[in-house]
Design a protein around this motif. Structure first.
Motif: not given
Length: 309
Positions: A23-26, A28-34
């Motif tokens: 989950l935290f390697q995608r 899209s997820t990284i972009a959303f968290l940033m």
């Protein structure tokens, strides 16, 4: 591995299968968290006040009783409200049209200047946009002052009668539009200048070979290549101009006789000065459908051109 029944070589289910990223390697997820801190700031400073203003618009003056659309029904019956709607549309549309035309002309002028001189001109022409609006509007207020107007002093030198810049409704409307154009035209200039620099020179060379004059190159080459930038700039400036407060507030405070009020200043007068915050919220919310309809048409055209490309 060798299959015991068929004697064929097989591959384990886990060995050949591609591992799905966690989950935290995608990306899209990284972009959303940033982007999450910015999203939270926008929700706190923009979304919450917008929703709260919707709630306020449904309350009575004391904010103790739910009245639904009663505030809007009250506004629609007042002639002053429709005068403010008319004045806001005239103010915003006229100012944006002149800012776009002046910005396009000045951008072409600056674009034709060699590199070193171009930087100086860009810096000088951006000064009106960099100065805080309230401060620059105070300088304009001095130029329009009925007793010490610098413009009227110049007129007197040539035997021209003084002009009631802020005392006559027509001249007052002209004055607030003039100041808004002076303040906003540099923004159009810098946006159009950036768009002009992205137009390939080969297109102009091809048009010149085909015998196109300056006007034809502008109409058939420059404007089509700049169309998206023009539409986005016009949309942004229209929203900002409709919501303008400081220029009208400092110059005329809505006068004379409420003839120069726009949505923001009249909402302030009703809500803050008049003590009827729900009614002021209702006035400010009336801008939403007007700007929403305009934004839909402009963004639809931009999206259509993007799909065609």
């Amino acid at each position: 591995m060798v299959d015991a029944a068929t004697g064929t070589m097989g591959v384990g289910a886990g060995a050949g299968a591609r591992r799905r990223p966690g989950l935290f390697q995608r990306k899209s997820t990284i972009a959303f968290l940033m982007a999450l801190p910015l999203i939270l700031i926008i929700a706190l400073l923009v979304l919450y006040p917008a929703l709260y203003s919707l709630h306020l618009a449904t309350l009575n003056k004391s904010m103790e009783r739910f009245v639904g659309l009663g505030n809007f029904e009250f506004l629609f019956k007042r002639e002053t409200f429709w005068m403010v709607v008319k004045q806001s549309c005239i103010f915003a549309i006229t100012a944006v049209v002149f800012k776009a035309l002046i910005g396009l002309f000045v951008a072409h002028f600056v674009h034709a200047i060699p590199g070193k001189g171009q930087r100086k001109w860009r810096g000088m022409l951006l000064v009106p946009w960099v100065i805080p609006p309230a401060m620059s509007t105070l300088a304009w207020f001095w130029l329009f002052d009925p007793s010490y107007s610098a413009f009227n002093w110049l007129f007197a030198l040539f035997g021209i009668d003084p002009v009631p810049w802020l005392g006559d409704p027509v001249w007052a409307r002209f004055s607030v539009i003039l100041v808004n154009v002076w303040y906003g035209a540099p923004f159009f200039m810098i946006m159009y200048l950036a768009a002009l620099k992205s137009v390939p020179e080969q297109l102009y060379e091809a048009a010149s070979i085909d015998g196109a004059n300056w006007w034809q190159r502008l109409w058939y080459v420059t404007l089509p290549m700049m169309r998206n930038i023009i539409l986005i700039t016009v949309l942004f400036s229209t929203i900002v101009t409709f919501a303008n407060f400081d220029i009208v507030r400092v110059l005329t405070a809505g006068g004379p006789i409420d003839q120069t009020h726009v949505f923001a200043t009249w909402a302030f007068k009703l809500g803050i000065e008049g003590g009827d915050i729900p009614l002021g919220a209702s006035v400010s919310l009336f801008m939403l459908p007007i700007l929403g309809i305009g934004a839909i048409f402009i963004l639809r055209d931009i999206n259509k051109r993007g799909n065609e490309a």
